[in-house]
Design a protein around this motif. Sequence first.
Motif, PDB file in Angstrom:
ATOM      1  N   ALA A   1       0.796  -1.267   0.022  1.00  0.00           N
ATOM      2  CA  ALA A   1       0.132   0.045   0.039  1.00  0.00           C
ATOM      3  C   ALA A   1       0.985   1.300  -0.022  1.00  0.00           C
ATOM      4  O   ALA A   1       1.854   1.606   0.711  1.00  0.00           O
ATOM      5  N   ASP A   2       0.287   2.523  -0.767  1.00  0.00           N
ATOM      6  CA  ASP A   2       0.813   3.771  -0.617  1.00  0.00           C
ATOM      7  C   ASP A   2      -0.059   4.333   0.400  1.00  0.00           C
ATOM      8  O   ASP A   2      -1.109   4.095   0.615  1.00  0.00           O
TER       9      ASP A   2
ATOM     10  N   HIS B   1       7.137   1.661   2.670  1.00  0.00           N
ATOM     11  CA  HIS B   1       5.720   2.154   1.866  1.00  0.00           C
ATOM     12  C   HIS B   1       6.150   3.363   1.349  1.00  0.00           C
ATOM     13  O   HIS B   1       6.933   4.341   2.213  1.00  0.00           O
ATOM     14  N   ARG B   2       5.677   3.919   0.213  1.00  0.00           N
ATOM     15  CA  ARG B   2       5.930   5.337  -0.188  1.00  0.00           C
ATOM     16  C   ARG B   2       4.742   6.145   0.519  1.00  0.00           C
ATOM     17  O   ARG B   2       3.747   5.663   0.878  1.00  0.00           O
TER      18      ARG B   2
ATOM     19  N   PRO C   1       9.217  11.538   3.160  1.00  0.00           N
ATOM     20  CA  PRO C   1       7.979  11.508   2.517  1.00  0.00           C
ATOM     21  C   PRO C   1       7.960  12.610   1.556  1.00  0.00           C
ATOM     22  O   PRO C   1       8.821  13.585   1.537  1.00  0.00           O
ATOM     23  N   ILE C   2       7.060  12.378   0.720  1.00  0.00           N
ATOM     24  CA  ILE C   2       6.818  13.462  -0.200  1.00  0.00           C
ATOM     25  C   ILE C   2       5.999  14.413   0.797  1.00  0.00           C
ATOM     26  O   ILE C   2       4.657  14.228   1.220  1.00  0.00           O
TER      27      ILE C   2
ATOM     28  N   ALA D   1      -0.507  15.003  -7.011  1.00  0.00           N
ATOM     29  CA  ALA D   1       0.610  14.258  -6.229  1.00  0.00           C
ATOM     30  C   ALA D   1       0.545  12.632  -6.512  1.00  0.00           C
ATOM     31  O   ALA D   1       1.624  12.109  -6.652  1.00  0.00           O
ATOM     32  N   CYS D   2      -0.531  12.331  -6.266  1.00  0.00           N
ATOM     33  CA  CYS D   2      -0.638  10.738  -6.351  1.00  0.00           C
ATOM     34  C   CYS D   2      -0.405  10.363  -7.788  1.00  0.00           C
ATOM     35  O   CYS D   2      -0.073   9.240  -8.196  1.00  0.00           O
ATOM     36  N   ALA D   3      -0.985  11.167  -8.853  1.00  0.00           N
ATOM     37  CA  ALA D   3      -0.714  10.845 -10.346  1.00  0.00           C
ATOM     38  C   ALA D   3       0.618  11.143 -10.676  1.00  0.00           C
ATOM     39  O   ALA D   3       1.435  10.190 -11.421  1.00  0.00           O
ATOM     40  N   LYS D   4       1.118  12.057 -10.034  1.00  0.00           N
ATOM     41  CA  LYS D   4       2.767  12.322 -10.459  1.00  0.00           C
ATOM     42  C   LYS D   4       3.483  11.160  -9.975  1.00  0.00           C
ATOM     43  O   LYS D   4       4.506  10.805 -10.696  1.00  0.00           O
ATOM     44  N   HIS D   5       3.470  10.830  -8.925  1.00  0.00           N
ATOM     45  CA  HIS D   5       4.186   9.639  -8.393  1.00  0.00           C
ATOM     46  C   HIS D   5       3.730   8.042  -8.371  1.00  0.00           C
ATOM     47  O   HIS D   5       4.236   7.044  -7.753  1.00  0.00           O
ATOM     48  N   ASP D   6       2.455   8.209  -9.028  1.00  0.00           N
ATOM     49  CA  ASP D   6       1.922   6.772  -9.452  1.00  0.00           C
ATOM     50  C   ASP D   6       1.657   5.968  -8.220  1.00  0.00           C
ATOM     51  O   ASP D   6       2.096   4.867  -8.164  1.00  0.00           O
ATOM     52  N   PHE D   7       0.868   6.654  -7.242  1.00  0.00           N
ATOM     53  CA  PHE D   7       0.680   6.149  -6.048  1.00  0.00           C
ATOM     54  C   PHE D   7      -0.920   5.334  -6.284  1.00  0.00           C
ATOM     55  O   PHE D   7      -1.505   5.506  -7.040  1.00  0.00           O
ATOM     56  N   LYS D   8      -0.579   3.988  -5.981  1.00  0.00           N
ATOM     57  CA  LYS D   8      -1.914   2.911  -6.051  1.00  0.00           C
ATOM     58  C   LYS D   8      -2.174   2.369  -4.626  1.00  0.00           C
ATOM     59  O   LYS D   8      -1.386   2.552  -3.952  1.00  0.00           O
TER      60      LYS D   8
END
Length: 376
Positions: A2-3, A29-30, A75-76, A106-113
Amino acid sequence: MADLVVFGEDWGGLPSSTQHLISHLLKKHRVIWINSIGMRSPRPGFKDLMRVINKLRAMIGLSKTPEIINNSPKPIILNPRVIPFHGLSLVRKINKRWLTKHIQLACAKHDFKDIVLWVSLPTAVDVVGALDEKASIYYCGDDFNALEGVDHSTVNPMERELVRKVDLILVVSEELAQKFPGPKTVMLPHGVDFDLFSTPAPHPGDFPDEGPTAGFYGSLSEWLDVEMMAQTATAMPSWNFVFVGAVKTKVGVLEELPNVHFLGPRAHSQLPGYVQHWDVAMLPFRHNRQIEACNPLKLREYLASGTAIASTDFPAVRVYQEQVAIQKHKEPFSRVIQRAFENRDHTQTRQTMVIDESWQHRANQLEDLVNHLAEH
Protein backbone atom coordinates in the motif's frame (compact mmCIF):
# COMPACT_ATOMS: atom_id res chain seq x y z
CA MET A 1 2.29 -2.87 -1.00
CA ALA A 2 0.00 0.00 0.00
CA ASP A 3 0.92 3.63 -0.59
CA LEU A 4 0.09 5.99 2.29
CA VAL A 5 -1.46 9.45 2.26
CA VAL A 6 -0.99 10.93 5.73
CA PHE A 7 -2.60 13.98 7.34
CA GLY A 8 -0.44 14.83 10.35
CA GLU A 9 1.32 17.69 12.05
CA ASP A 10 4.05 19.64 10.29
CA TRP A 11 6.82 17.22 9.37
CA GLY A 12 10.10 17.84 11.18
CA GLY A 13 11.13 19.46 14.42
CA LEU A 14 10.13 17.57 17.55
CA PRO A 15 8.48 14.47 16.07
CA SER A 16 4.92 13.53 16.96
CA SER A 17 3.86 9.91 17.44
CA THR A 18 2.54 9.95 13.87
CA GLN A 19 5.95 11.03 12.58
CA HIS A 20 7.72 8.33 14.58
CA LEU A 21 5.43 5.62 13.21
CA ILE A 22 5.42 6.82 9.61
CA SER A 23 9.20 7.27 9.61
CA HIS A 24 9.49 3.51 10.16
CA LEU A 25 6.83 2.66 7.58
CA LEU A 26 8.76 4.74 5.04
CA LYS A 27 11.23 1.86 4.81
CA LYS A 28 8.57 -0.21 3.01
CA HIS A 29 5.84 2.21 1.91
CA ARG A 30 5.80 5.35 -0.16
CA VAL A 31 4.21 8.25 1.70
CA ILE A 32 2.60 11.55 0.80
CA TRP A 33 2.58 13.66 3.98
CA ILE A 34 0.18 16.62 4.22
CA ASN A 35 1.36 19.17 6.78
CA SER A 36 -1.00 20.24 9.52
CA ILE A 37 -4.44 21.70 9.02
CA GLY A 38 -5.20 23.93 12.00
CA MET A 39 -8.00 23.17 14.44
CA ARG A 40 -9.06 26.71 15.17
CA SER A 41 -9.52 29.90 13.20
CA PRO A 42 -6.78 32.55 13.44
CA ARG A 43 -7.30 35.22 16.08
CA PRO A 44 -5.94 38.75 16.28
CA GLY A 45 -2.43 38.75 17.71
CA PHE A 46 1.24 38.30 16.87
CA LYS A 47 1.35 34.53 17.49
CA ASP A 48 -1.42 33.68 15.03
CA LEU A 49 -0.09 36.22 12.52
CA MET A 50 3.31 34.51 12.52
CA ARG A 51 1.70 31.08 12.09
CA VAL A 52 -0.23 32.36 9.06
CA ILE A 53 2.97 33.86 7.61
CA ASN A 54 4.87 30.60 8.17
CA LYS A 55 2.09 28.61 6.49
CA LEU A 56 2.16 30.96 3.50
CA ARG A 57 5.96 30.65 3.31
CA ALA A 58 5.63 26.86 3.32
CA MET A 59 3.06 26.96 0.51
CA ILE A 60 5.49 28.84 -1.74
CA GLY A 61 8.49 26.72 -0.78
CA LEU A 62 10.34 29.06 1.59
CA SER A 63 10.16 26.92 4.74
CA LYS A 64 13.21 25.29 6.32
CA THR A 65 14.23 21.73 5.48
CA PRO A 66 12.69 19.51 8.20
CA GLU A 67 14.68 17.25 10.48
CA ILE A 68 14.91 13.65 9.23
CA ILE A 69 14.00 11.09 11.88
CA ASN A 70 16.18 8.01 12.36
CA ASN A 71 17.78 8.50 8.92
CA SER A 72 14.55 7.22 7.36
CA PRO A 73 13.63 8.07 3.76
CA LYS A 74 11.80 11.36 3.44
CA PRO A 75 8.10 11.46 2.53
CA ILE A 76 6.67 13.57 -0.26
CA ILE A 77 5.59 16.65 1.69
CA LEU A 78 2.57 18.74 0.66
CA ASN A 79 1.76 22.08 2.27
CA PRO A 80 -2.04 22.27 2.12
CA ARG A 81 -3.82 25.26 0.63
CA VAL A 82 -6.79 25.71 2.96
CA ILE A 83 -8.86 28.51 4.39
CA PRO A 84 -8.63 28.16 8.21
CA PHE A 85 -12.32 28.73 9.00
CA HIS A 86 -13.63 25.17 9.21
CA GLY A 87 -16.90 26.13 10.89
CA LEU A 88 -18.25 27.55 7.61
CA SER A 89 -19.85 25.01 5.25
CA LEU A 90 -18.79 26.93 2.13
CA VAL A 91 -15.18 27.01 3.35
CA ARG A 92 -15.27 23.26 3.95
CA LYS A 93 -16.48 22.65 0.39
CA ILE A 94 -13.73 24.87 -1.03
CA ASN A 95 -11.05 23.24 1.15
CA LYS A 96 -12.20 19.77 0.15
CA ARG A 97 -11.96 20.66 -3.53
CA TRP A 98 -8.50 22.23 -3.16
CA LEU A 99 -7.10 19.45 -0.97
CA THR A 100 -8.49 16.63 -3.08
CA LYS A 101 -7.14 18.15 -6.29
CA HIS A 102 -3.72 18.83 -4.72
CA ILE A 103 -3.39 15.26 -3.42
CA GLN A 104 -4.73 13.66 -6.59
CA LEU A 105 -2.12 15.50 -8.67
CA ALA A 106 0.63 14.31 -6.32
CA CYS A 107 -0.68 10.73 -6.42
CA ALA A 108 -0.79 10.80 -10.24
CA LYS A 109 2.70 12.30 -10.47
CA HIS A 110 4.22 9.62 -8.25
CA ASP A 111 1.97 6.80 -9.49
CA PHE A 112 0.42 6.06 -6.09
CA LYS A 113 -1.90 3.05 -6.07
CA ASP A 114 -3.77 1.04 -3.42
CA ILE A 115 -3.89 4.10 -1.17
CA VAL A 116 -4.45 3.84 2.56
CA LEU A 117 -5.47 7.21 4.00
CA TRP A 118 -4.19 8.12 7.49
CA VAL A 119 -5.86 11.01 9.32
CA SER A 120 -4.49 12.37 12.62
CA LEU A 121 -6.56 15.56 12.67
CA PRO A 122 -10.37 15.74 12.46
CA THR A 123 -10.12 18.81 10.21
CA ALA A 124 -9.18 16.48 7.34
CA VAL A 125 -12.48 14.58 7.55
CA ASP A 126 -13.86 15.85 4.23
CA VAL A 127 -11.08 14.16 2.23
CA VAL A 128 -12.04 10.70 3.55
CA GLY A 129 -13.65 8.84 0.66
CA ALA A 130 -12.66 11.46 -1.92
CA LEU A 131 -9.34 9.87 -2.98
CA ASP A 132 -10.67 6.47 -4.04
CA GLU A 133 -8.60 5.03 -1.21
CA LYS A 134 -8.61 1.33 -0.39
CA ALA A 135 -9.08 2.06 3.32
CA SER A 136 -8.92 4.86 5.88
CA ILE A 137 -7.49 5.14 9.39
CA TYR A 138 -8.14 7.68 12.15
CA TYR A 139 -5.13 7.84 14.47
CA CYS A 140 -6.26 9.52 17.69
CA GLY A 141 -3.40 10.56 19.92
CA ASP A 142 -5.25 13.19 21.97
CA ASP A 143 -8.65 13.88 23.49
CA PHE A 144 -9.60 16.80 21.25
CA ASN A 145 -12.64 17.45 23.47
CA ALA A 146 -10.23 18.51 26.22
CA LEU A 147 -7.33 19.88 24.17
CA GLU A 148 -6.62 23.59 24.56
CA GLY A 149 -6.22 25.73 21.45
CA VAL A 150 -9.01 23.88 19.61
CA ASP A 151 -12.35 25.22 18.34
CA HIS A 152 -14.35 22.52 20.09
CA SER A 153 -17.69 23.54 18.62
CA THR A 154 -16.24 22.90 15.15
CA VAL A 155 -13.75 20.08 15.73
CA ASN A 156 -15.92 17.81 17.92
CA PRO A 157 -18.63 17.31 15.25
CA MET A 158 -15.90 16.79 12.65
CA GLU A 159 -14.36 14.07 14.81
CA ARG A 160 -17.72 12.31 15.22
CA GLU A 161 -18.16 12.40 11.44
CA LEU A 162 -14.62 11.10 10.95
CA VAL A 163 -15.27 8.17 13.31
CA ARG A 164 -18.32 7.16 11.26
CA LYS A 165 -16.45 7.31 7.95
CA VAL A 166 -13.12 5.54 8.60
CA ASP A 167 -12.45 1.80 8.51
CA LEU A 168 -10.11 1.69 11.52
CA ILE A 169 -9.54 3.82 14.63
CA LEU A 170 -6.18 3.65 16.40
CA VAL A 171 -5.93 5.06 19.93
CA VAL A 172 -2.96 5.46 22.27
CA SER A 173 -4.73 4.91 25.61
CA GLU A 174 -7.61 3.05 27.24
CA GLU A 175 -9.18 6.41 28.13
CA LEU A 176 -9.38 7.32 24.43
CA ALA A 177 -10.58 3.84 23.46
CA GLN A 178 -13.67 4.34 25.60
CA LYS A 179 -14.77 7.22 23.35
CA PHE A 180 -15.08 5.15 20.17
CA PRO A 181 -17.00 2.13 18.85
CA GLY A 182 -15.30 -1.08 19.94
CA PRO A 183 -15.48 -3.19 16.75
CA LYS A 184 -13.19 -0.93 14.76
CA THR A 185 -11.05 0.55 17.54
CA VAL A 186 -7.56 -0.82 18.21
CA MET A 187 -5.05 0.15 20.90
CA LEU A 188 -1.61 1.20 19.59
CA PRO A 189 0.26 2.72 22.56
CA HIS A 190 3.10 5.14 22.09
CA GLY A 191 6.62 3.81 21.62
CA VAL A 192 10.11 5.14 22.27
CA ASP A 193 13.37 5.55 20.36
CA PHE A 194 15.10 3.30 22.88
CA ASP A 195 18.53 3.31 21.24
CA LEU A 196 18.63 7.11 21.07
CA PHE A 197 17.69 7.68 24.71
CA SER A 198 19.59 4.76 26.27
CA THR A 199 22.92 5.44 24.52
CA PRO A 200 25.15 7.64 26.73
CA ALA A 201 25.37 11.24 25.51
CA PRO A 202 27.73 14.03 26.66
CA HIS A 203 26.59 16.84 28.96
CA PRO A 204 25.37 19.68 26.69
CA GLY A 205 27.10 22.27 28.87
CA ASP A 206 24.32 24.87 28.97
CA PHE A 207 22.99 24.19 32.46
CA PRO A 208 24.83 23.89 35.80
CA ASP A 209 26.51 20.57 36.56
CA GLU A 210 27.06 21.42 40.21
CA GLY A 211 24.44 20.30 42.70
CA PRO A 212 21.40 18.10 41.99
CA THR A 213 19.24 18.94 38.97
CA ALA A 214 15.58 18.29 38.15
CA GLY A 215 14.53 18.83 34.54
CA PHE A 216 11.65 18.85 32.10
CA TYR A 217 11.59 19.04 28.32
CA GLY A 218 8.67 19.73 26.03
CA SER A 219 6.25 22.54 25.38
CA LEU A 220 5.82 24.78 28.41
CA SER A 221 2.08 25.22 27.99
CA GLU A 222 -1.04 25.62 30.09
CA TRP A 223 -0.87 22.01 31.30
CA LEU A 224 2.39 22.69 33.16
CA ASP A 225 1.68 23.45 36.83
CA VAL A 226 3.73 26.66 37.08
CA GLU A 227 2.53 27.55 40.58
CA MET A 228 3.46 24.12 41.93
CA MET A 229 6.89 24.32 40.31
CA ALA A 230 7.50 27.78 41.77
CA GLN A 231 6.68 26.44 45.25
CA THR A 232 8.93 23.44 44.62
CA ALA A 233 11.93 25.44 43.40
CA THR A 234 11.54 27.82 46.35
CA ALA A 235 11.43 24.89 48.78
CA MET A 236 14.58 23.31 47.21
CA PRO A 237 17.08 26.19 46.82
CA SER A 238 20.08 23.83 46.54
CA TRP A 239 18.58 22.18 43.43
CA ASN A 240 18.75 23.39 39.83
CA PHE A 241 15.49 23.28 37.86
CA VAL A 242 15.97 23.11 34.09
CA PHE A 243 13.23 23.56 31.45
CA VAL A 244 13.94 22.76 27.81
CA GLY A 245 11.27 23.80 25.30
CA ALA A 246 9.28 26.66 23.86
CA VAL A 247 7.54 28.81 26.49
CA LYS A 248 3.85 29.02 25.56
CA THR A 249 2.37 30.04 28.90
CA LYS A 250 3.06 32.63 31.60
CA VAL A 251 6.03 31.56 33.73
CA GLY A 252 6.79 34.90 35.38
CA VAL A 253 6.95 33.52 38.92
CA LEU A 254 9.44 30.82 37.92
CA GLU A 255 11.63 33.19 35.91
CA GLU A 256 12.36 35.22 39.02
CA LEU A 257 13.94 32.30 40.89
CA PRO A 258 17.75 32.03 40.72
CA ASN A 259 17.81 28.20 40.60
CA VAL A 260 15.43 27.94 37.63
CA HIS A 261 16.85 27.85 34.08
CA PHE A 262 14.88 28.17 30.81
CA LEU A 263 16.99 26.96 27.88
CA GLY A 264 14.53 27.22 25.00
CA PRO A 265 13.73 24.46 22.48
CA ARG A 266 16.23 21.82 21.36
CA ALA A 267 16.20 19.26 18.54
CA HIS A 268 14.82 15.84 19.41
CA SER A 269 18.25 14.25 18.78
CA GLN A 270 19.79 16.50 21.49
CA LEU A 271 17.34 15.62 24.27
CA PRO A 272 19.18 12.53 25.60
CA GLY A 273 22.11 14.76 26.53
CA TYR A 274 19.80 16.69 28.84
CA VAL A 275 17.67 14.02 30.48
CA GLN A 276 20.62 11.67 31.07
CA HIS A 277 22.44 14.39 33.05
CA TRP A 278 19.50 15.31 35.28
CA ASP A 279 19.22 13.63 38.64
CA VAL A 280 15.43 13.64 38.32
CA ALA A 281 13.24 14.08 35.24
CA MET A 282 9.87 15.71 35.93
CA LEU A 283 6.29 15.41 34.69
CA PRO A 284 4.73 18.30 36.65
CA PHE A 285 1.29 18.43 35.02
CA ARG A 286 -1.94 20.02 36.15
CA HIS A 287 -4.96 17.83 36.85
CA ASN A 288 -7.39 18.31 33.94
CA ARG A 289 -9.22 16.32 31.25
CA GLN A 290 -6.41 16.73 28.75
CA ILE A 291 -3.82 15.24 31.08
CA GLU A 292 -6.20 12.46 32.16
CA ALA A 293 -6.31 11.27 28.52
CA CYS A 294 -2.70 12.03 27.59
CA ASN A 295 0.06 9.50 27.02
CA PRO A 296 3.18 11.71 26.83
CA LEU A 297 6.02 10.53 24.62
CA LYS A 298 8.54 11.89 27.10
CA LEU A 299 7.43 9.40 29.77
CA ARG A 300 8.89 6.44 27.87
CA GLU A 301 11.87 8.55 26.75
CA TYR A 302 12.62 9.40 30.38
CA LEU A 303 12.44 5.69 31.26
CA ALA A 304 14.69 4.71 28.35
CA SER A 305 17.29 7.23 29.56
CA GLY A 306 17.33 5.49 32.94
CA THR A 307 16.88 8.77 34.83
CA ALA A 308 14.75 8.81 37.99
CA ILE A 309 11.29 10.31 37.43
CA ALA A 310 8.99 12.46 39.58
CA SER A 311 5.44 12.90 38.30
CA THR A 312 2.04 14.20 39.22
CA ASP A 313 -0.67 11.53 39.12
CA PHE A 314 -2.46 10.67 35.84
CA PRO A 315 -3.54 7.35 34.27
CA ALA A 316 -0.70 6.84 31.77
CA VAL A 317 2.03 7.16 34.40
CA ARG A 318 0.44 4.60 36.75
CA VAL A 319 1.43 1.82 34.34
CA TYR A 320 5.03 2.44 35.43
CA GLN A 321 4.37 3.20 39.10
CA GLU A 322 6.96 0.68 40.28
CA GLN A 323 9.76 2.89 38.93
CA VAL A 324 8.19 6.37 38.92
CA ALA A 325 7.68 8.50 42.03
CA ILE A 326 4.04 9.59 41.67
CA GLN A 327 2.61 12.43 43.72
CA LYS A 328 0.19 11.37 46.42
CA HIS A 329 -2.84 13.37 47.52
CA LYS A 330 -1.70 16.72 48.97
CA GLU A 331 1.96 15.65 48.86
CA PRO A 332 4.36 18.52 48.09
CA PHE A 333 6.08 17.97 44.76
CA SER A 334 9.41 18.66 46.45
CA ARG A 335 8.89 15.44 48.39
CA VAL A 336 8.10 13.54 45.18
CA ILE A 337 11.38 14.74 43.67
CA GLN A 338 13.23 13.68 46.82
CA ARG A 339 11.65 10.20 46.66
CA ALA A 340 12.70 9.87 43.02
CA PHE A 341 16.21 11.05 43.88
CA GLU A 342 16.53 8.40 46.58
CA ASN A 343 15.68 5.77 43.94
CA ARG A 344 18.02 7.18 41.27
CA ASP A 345 20.39 4.20 41.15
CA HIS A 346 17.88 1.83 39.50
CA THR A 347 18.81 2.95 35.98
CA GLN A 348 18.74 -0.44 34.30
CA THR A 349 15.43 -1.40 35.90
CA ARG A 350 13.76 1.68 34.42
CA GLN A 351 15.24 1.02 31.00
CA THR A 352 14.10 -2.60 31.06
CA MET A 353 10.49 -1.46 31.50
CA VAL A 354 10.42 0.02 27.97
CA ILE A 355 13.03 -1.98 26.08
CA ASP A 356 10.25 -3.85 24.22
CA GLU A 357 8.22 -0.70 23.51
CA SER A 358 10.30 0.74 20.68
CA TRP A 359 8.75 2.66 17.78
CA GLN A 360 10.01 -0.12 15.51
CA HIS A 361 7.93 -2.62 17.50
CA ARG A 362 4.85 -0.37 17.27
CA ALA A 363 5.49 0.14 13.55
CA ASN A 364 5.60 -3.63 13.02
CA GLN A 365 2.15 -3.87 14.62
CA LEU A 366 0.96 -1.01 12.42
CA GLU A 367 2.43 -2.64 9.32
CA ASP A 368 0.26 -5.71 9.86
CA LEU A 369 -2.86 -3.56 10.24
CA VAL A 370 -2.11 -1.49 7.13
CA ASN A 371 -1.45 -4.55 5.00
CA HIS A 372 -4.65 -6.21 6.22
CA LEU A 373 -6.68 -3.12 5.31
CA ALA A 374 -5.08 -2.87 1.86
CA GLU A 375 -5.83 -6.51 1.09
CA HIS A 376 -9.55 -6.35 1.96
